[in-house]
Design a protein around this motif. Structure first.
Motif, PDB file in Angstrom:
ATOM      1  N   LEU A   1      -1.010   7.344   9.371  1.00 28.80           N
ATOM      2  CA  LEU A   1      -1.692   8.014   8.272  1.00 28.80           C
ATOM      3  C   LEU A   1      -2.334   6.959   7.380  1.00 28.80           C
ATOM      4  CD1 LEU A   1      -2.378  10.582   6.692  1.00 28.80           C
ATOM      5  CD2 LEU A   1      -0.183  10.364   5.510  1.00 28.80           C
ATOM      6  N   TRP A   2      -3.658   6.944   7.347  1.00 31.17           N
ATOM      7  CA  TRP A   2      -4.405   6.000   6.509  1.00 31.17           C
ATOM      8  C   TRP A   2      -4.744   6.668   5.187  1.00 31.17           C
ATOM      9  CZ3 TRP A   2      -5.425   0.930   7.463  1.00 31.17           C
ATOM     10  CH2 TRP A   2      -5.196   0.459   8.763  1.00 31.17           C
ATOM     11  N   VAL A   3      -4.458   5.972   4.092  1.00 32.77           N
ATOM     12  CA  VAL A   3      -4.776   6.474   2.758  1.00 32.77           C
ATOM     13  C   VAL A   3      -5.411   5.347   1.962  1.00 32.77           C
ATOM     14  CG1 VAL A   3      -2.965   8.226   2.752  1.00 32.77           C
ATOM     15  CG2 VAL A   3      -2.472   5.939   1.898  1.00 32.77           C
ATOM     16  N   GLU A   4      -6.148   5.701   0.960  1.00 25.43           N
ATOM     17  CA  GLU A   4      -6.803   4.708   0.096  1.00 25.43           C
ATOM     18  C   GLU A   4      -5.839   4.221  -0.969  1.00 25.43           C
ATOM     19  OE1 GLU A   4     -10.839   4.307  -2.651  1.00 25.43           O
ATOM     20  OE2 GLU A   4     -10.474   6.101  -1.444  1.00 25.43           O
ATOM     21  N   GLU A   5      -5.946   2.975  -1.298  1.00 25.25           N
ATOM     22  CA  GLU A   5      -5.064   2.369  -2.290  1.00 25.25           C
ATOM     23  C   GLU A   5      -5.215   3.065  -3.647  1.00 25.25           C
ATOM     24  OE1 GLU A   5      -3.869  -2.129  -3.833  1.00 25.25           O
ATOM     25  OE2 GLU A   5      -5.893  -1.717  -3.077  1.00 25.25           O
ATOM     26  N   GLY A   6      -4.073   3.358  -4.275  1.00 25.77           N
ATOM     27  CA  GLY A   6      -4.078   4.033  -5.562  1.00 25.77           C
ATOM     28  C   GLY A   6      -4.044   5.542  -5.484  1.00 25.77           C
ATOM     29  N   SER A   7      -4.107   6.109  -4.297  1.00 24.19           N
ATOM     30  CA  SER A   7      -4.106   7.565  -4.151  1.00 24.19           C
ATOM     31  C   SER A   7      -2.679   8.101  -4.085  1.00 24.19           C
ATOM     32  CB  SER A   7      -4.885   7.968  -2.899  1.00 24.19           C
ATOM     33  OG  SER A   7      -4.272   7.418  -1.747  1.00 24.19           O
ATOM     34  N   THR A   8      -2.554   9.426  -4.015  1.00 24.42           N
ATOM     35  CA  THR A   8      -1.266  10.099  -3.947  1.00 24.42           C
ATOM     36  C   THR A   8      -1.111  10.753  -2.575  1.00 24.42           C
ATOM     37  OG1 THR A   8      -1.240  10.533  -6.323  1.00 24.42           O
ATOM     38  CG2 THR A   8       0.198  11.884  -4.954  1.00 24.42           C
ATOM     39  N   VAL A   9       0.057  10.574  -1.975  1.00 20.95           N
ATOM     40  CA  VAL A   9       0.342  11.128  -0.659  1.00 20.95           C
ATOM     41  C   VAL A   9       1.419  12.195  -0.803  1.00 20.95           C
ATOM     42  CG1 VAL A   9       1.164  10.636   1.671  1.00 20.95           C
ATOM     43  CG2 VAL A   9      -0.237   8.947   0.463  1.00 20.95           C
ATOM     44  N   GLU A  10       1.138  13.404  -0.255  1.00 23.16           N
ATOM     45  CA  GLU A  10       2.106  14.501  -0.252  1.00 23.16           C
ATOM     46  C   GLU A  10       2.193  15.056   1.158  1.00 23.16           C
ATOM     47  OE1 GLU A  10       2.205  17.298  -3.630  1.00 23.16           O
ATOM     48  OE2 GLU A  10       0.389  16.285  -4.333  1.00 23.16           O
ATOM     49  N   VAL A  11       3.359  14.915   1.773  1.00 24.38           N
ATOM     50  CA  VAL A  11       3.579  15.369   3.149  1.00 24.38           C
ATOM     51  C   VAL A  11       4.780  16.310   3.156  1.00 24.38           C
ATOM     52  CG1 VAL A  11       4.062  14.703   5.526  1.00 24.38           C
ATOM     53  CG2 VAL A  11       2.631  13.235   4.085  1.00 24.38           C
ATOM     54  N   LYS A  12       4.593  17.480   3.751  1.00 26.54           N
ATOM     55  CA  LYS A  12       5.651  18.485   3.820  1.00 26.54           C
ATOM     56  C   LYS A  12       6.199  18.553   5.238  1.00 26.54           C
ATOM     57  CE  LYS A  12       6.650  23.391   2.944  1.00 26.54           C
ATOM     58  NZ  LYS A  12       7.785  23.102   2.056  1.00 26.54           N
TER      59      LYS A  12
ATOM     60  N   SER B   1       3.858   0.170  -0.280  1.00 27.17           N
ATOM     61  CA  SER B   1       4.249   1.522   0.138  1.00 27.17           C
ATOM     62  C   SER B   1       4.143   1.724   1.638  1.00 27.17           C
ATOM     63  CB  SER B   1       3.381   2.565  -0.577  1.00 27.17           C
ATOM     64  OG  SER B   1       3.441   2.416  -1.978  1.00 27.17           O
ATOM     65  N   GLU B   2       3.548   0.765   2.333  1.00 23.40           N
ATOM     66  CA  GLU B   2       3.382   0.918   3.769  1.00 23.40           C
ATOM     67  C   GLU B   2       4.725   0.900   4.489  1.00 23.40           C
ATOM     68  OE1 GLU B   2       0.749  -2.156   5.033  1.00 23.40           O
ATOM     69  OE2 GLU B   2      -1.054  -0.987   4.547  1.00 23.40           O
ATOM     70  N   GLY B   3       4.764   1.585   5.623  1.00 15.57           N
ATOM     71  CA  GLY B   3       5.987   1.619   6.410  1.00 15.57           C
ATOM     72  C   GLY B   3       6.114   2.908   7.196  1.00 15.57           C
ATOM     73  N   LYS B   4       7.260   3.061   7.813  1.00 15.97           N
ATOM     74  CA  LYS B   4       7.561   4.231   8.627  1.00 15.97           C
ATOM     75  C   LYS B   4       8.412   5.197   7.824  1.00 15.97           C
ATOM     76  CE  LYS B   4       9.648   5.490  13.086  1.00 15.97           C
ATOM     77  NZ  LYS B   4      10.311   4.953  14.309  1.00 15.97           N
ATOM     78  N   TYR B   5       7.909   6.429   7.646  1.00 15.30           N
ATOM     79  CA  TYR B   5       8.615   7.456   6.889  1.00 15.30           C
ATOM     80  C   TYR B   5       9.114   8.525   7.866  1.00 15.30           C
ATOM     81  CZ  TYR B   5       6.805   5.332   2.643  1.00 15.30           C
ATOM     82  OH  TYR B   5       6.524   4.451   1.618  1.00 15.30           O
ATOM     83  N   ILE B   6      10.401   8.864   7.734  1.00 16.41           N
ATOM     84  CA  ILE B   6      11.074   9.737   8.696  1.00 16.41           C
ATOM     85  C   ILE B   6      11.575  10.986   7.972  1.00 16.41           C
ATOM     86  CG2 ILE B   6      12.910   9.911  10.413  1.00 16.41           C
ATOM     87  CD1 ILE B   6      12.920   6.829  10.458  1.00 16.41           C
ATOM     88  N   CYS B   7      11.259  12.147   8.551  1.00 14.31           N
ATOM     89  CA  CYS B   7      11.782  13.420   8.048  1.00 14.31           C
ATOM     90  C   CYS B   7      12.873  13.892   9.006  1.00 14.31           C
ATOM     91  CB  CYS B   7      10.685  14.467   7.943  1.00 14.31           C
ATOM     92  SG  CYS B   7      11.304  16.118   7.517  1.00 14.31           S
TER      93      CYS B   7
ATOM     94  N   LEU C   1       2.641   4.897   7.472  1.00 12.45           N
ATOM     95  CA  LEU C   1       1.703   4.902   6.348  1.00 12.45           C
ATOM     96  C   LEU C   1       0.967   3.567   6.298  1.00 12.45           C
ATOM     97  CD1 LEU C   1       0.605   6.369   3.833  1.00 12.45           C
ATOM     98  CD2 LEU C   1       2.416   5.266   2.516  1.00 12.45           C
ATOM     99  N   ARG C   2      -0.357   3.639   6.258  1.00 11.60           N
ATOM    100  CA  ARG C   2      -1.204   2.464   6.131  1.00 11.60           C
ATOM    101  C   ARG C   2      -2.130   2.644   4.924  1.00 11.60           C
ATOM    102  NH1 ARG C   2       2.141   0.807   8.830  1.00 11.60           N
ATOM    103  NH2 ARG C   2       2.065  -0.072  10.929  1.00 11.60           N
TER     104      ARG C   2
ATOM    105  N   PRO D   1     -14.596  -4.749   4.450  1.00  8.30           N
ATOM    106  CA  PRO D   1     -14.948  -4.588   5.866  1.00  8.30           C
ATOM    107  C   PRO D   1     -13.757  -4.726   6.799  1.00  8.30           C
ATOM    108  CG  PRO D   1     -16.551  -5.981   4.730  1.00  8.30           C
ATOM    109  CD  PRO D   1     -15.407  -5.753   3.772  1.00  8.30           C
ATOM    110  N   GLU D   2     -12.832  -5.637   6.494  1.00  5.02           N
ATOM    111  CA  GLU D   2     -11.676  -5.813   7.364  1.00  5.02           C
ATOM    112  C   GLU D   2     -10.821  -4.554   7.409  1.00  5.02           C
ATOM    113  OE1 GLU D   2     -12.626  -7.824   5.035  1.00  5.02           O
ATOM    114  OE2 GLU D   2     -13.328  -9.596   6.134  1.00  5.02           O
ATOM    115  N   GLN D   3     -10.574  -3.961   6.236  1.00  4.52           N
ATOM    116  CA  GLN D   3      -9.766  -2.750   6.190  1.00  4.52           C
ATOM    117  C   GLN D   3     -10.470  -1.577   6.861  1.00  4.52           C
ATOM    118  OE1 GLN D   3      -6.747  -2.327   5.245  1.00  4.52           O
ATOM    119  NE2 GLN D   3      -6.311  -4.342   4.364  1.00  4.52           N
ATOM    120  N   VAL D   4     -11.793  -1.524   6.720  1.00  2.00           N
ATOM    121  CA  VAL D   4     -12.535  -0.441   7.368  1.00  2.00           C
ATOM    122  C   VAL D   4     -12.434  -0.553   8.884  1.00  2.00           C
ATOM    123  CG1 VAL D   4     -14.829   0.541   7.718  1.00  2.00           C
ATOM    124  CG2 VAL D   4     -14.079  -0.108   5.416  1.00  2.00           C
TER     125      VAL D   4
END
Length: 315
Positions: A156-167, A203-209, A227-228, A234-237
Motif C-alpha cells: 500500500l503506497w501512501v503520500e507522506e503526511g497523509s492519513t491511512v485508515e484500513v478496516k 510508519s513503514e512496515g508490515k501491518y497484520i490484522c 505500508l510504503r 523522481p526516485e520515489q515515483v
C-alpha cells in the motif's frame, strides 16, 4: 376442560377437543450421535432416525429446512437440490436410518427432522426439529476507508503526511475479535480499524490484522499489507511504479486511458456528423445581374424579376 367419551351423535366440535388434548408422542425421534454442542466446520456429523413404534425404517427419511426456499426439503431424493446443495449420504443398515454429513460447511447448518410417510393416508408424521450449528471463520478482507477504490493490495503506497485508515472484516458464525499489530513491534491495537495519521518513513512496515472466533479460540485468520510512504521525488515515483500490481496499473492507468479514448472518439464523431449535416444543406447562388423580387403575402418563394420593385413588401 372435561372431555367426554366420544359419541357418534355428539357434535364434531367435541371430537376436535378430544383430539386437541391427545398427547400421544410422535413415532419418529431424531437424535445426533456425537457432540450435542455446535460443531466445527470441516467435521463429520452423523444423524440417526429412531422410531418408538416401528423397527422397519423403509418409510422414514430425513428433511432439512431451506431458508431461501422456505420449505422442508427431503434429503433422500436424487433431485438437483439434494445433489448439489445439501450433499449428504443417507443409508439404512441393520434397521437403522443414518445420515452422514462429511466435511460439514457453514451452509449446512440449520434444522433437520425425521419424517414418516404413510402411503395409505398420505399424511406425514414428523419428529421435533434438531438444529445443527456450525462454527466457522473464513474469508478475511482488508479495505481502505474514505476511498473510491477500497481494495488493499499487498503493498500500500501512501503520500507522506497523509492519513491511512484500513478496516479488517471476516466472515464468521459470530462476530470475531479483531486486533492489529506491526511486525517487529510490541504494540497491539484491539480494533477492526487501523488508523495511522501523518505517516512518514518511520510508519513503514508490515501491518497484520488478526481475527479470532469468540467461542473457538483455535479459529484464527490473518491478513496483512506492506505500508510504503512516498515523497514527491523522481526516485520515489519510480519506486511507486515498480511496486504497482496488475490491478493497480489497470486502475490508475488502464481505466482512465480507456475513458479518455472513448471521450475523444465521441467528440470526434459528433464533429464529423455536424460537418456532414452542414454539407447537406442547399447552397443558394446569386448571379450578379439577377435580382430577386420581394416576397409577397401567400408566396412560397421569391420570383426572379429584372424590373425594379415598385410595390412595398406585404407582412
Amino acid at each position: 376442560m372435561s372431555v367426554y367419551k366420544k359419541d357418534p351423535t355428539e357434535s364434531r366440535w367435541e371430537g376436535k377437543s378430544e383430539r386437541a388434548l391427545d398427547t400421544t408422542p410422535a413415532y419418529a425421534r431424531l437424535t445426533i450421535s456425537g457432540p450435542q454442542t455446535p460443531v466445527l466446520e470441516g467435521e463429520d456429523v452423523t444423524l440417526e432416525c429412531l422410531s418408538d413404534g416401528d423397527s422397519d425404517m423403509a418409510n422414514y427419511t430425513f428433511e432439512k429446512y431451506s431458508t431461501w426456499m422456505r420449505t422442508w426439503v427431503r434429503l433422500d431424493s436424487s433431485r438437483y437440490v439434494r445433489c448439489w446443495y445439501f450433499s449428504v449420504n443417507i443409508s439404512r443398515n441393520d434397521e437403522r436410518l443414518l445420515m452422514h454429513i462429511s466435511d460439514i460447511s457453514e451452509w449446512q447448518n440449520g434444522p433437520y427432522r425425521c419424517v414418516k410417510t404413510d402411503n395409505q393416508t398420505g399424511q406425514d408424521e414428523a419428529s421435533d426439529a434438531l438444529r445443527i450449528d456450525v462454527i466457522y471463520l473464513q474469508n478475511i478482507y482488508l479495505q481502505k476507508l474514505h476511498s473510491w477504490y477500497p481494495s488493499v493490495s499487498d503493498i500500500l503506497w501512501v503520500e507522506e503526511g497523509s492519513t491511512v485508515e484500513v478496516k479488517c472484516a471476516a466472515s464468521s458464525s459470530q462476530e470475531p475479535y479483531y486486533s492489529w499489530s506491526q511486525e517487529f513491534s510490541d504494540w497491539i491495537l484491539p480494533s477492526d480499524t487501523l488508523v495511522l495519521k501523518n505517516v512518514n518513513e518511520g510508519s513503514e512496515g508490515k501491518y497484520i490484522c488478526q481475527a479470532r472466533h469468540p467461542n473457538m479460540y483455535s479459529l484464527v485468520k490473518t491478513s496483512y499489507f506492506q505500508l510504503r510512504v512516498m515523497k514527491k521525488s523522481p526516485e520515489q515515483v519510480r519506486a511507486f511504479a515498480s511496486g504497482l500490481s496488475f490491478g493497480d496499473i489497470l486502475l490508475y492507468i488502464g481505466i482512465p486511458g480507456v475513458m479518455l479514448t472513448v471521450l475523444v472518439f465521441t467528440l470526434f464523431s459528433i464533429l464529423i456528423r455536424y460537418r456532414k449535416q452542414q454539407m447537406r444543406k442547399p447552397q443558394i447562388s446569386l448571379v450578379d445581374d439577377e435580382k430577386r423580387a420581394p416576397i409577397y403575402k401567400g408566396s412560397l418563394q421569391s420570383v426572379c424579376s429584372t424590373a425594379s420593385d415598385t410595390q412595398p413588401l406585404v407582412m
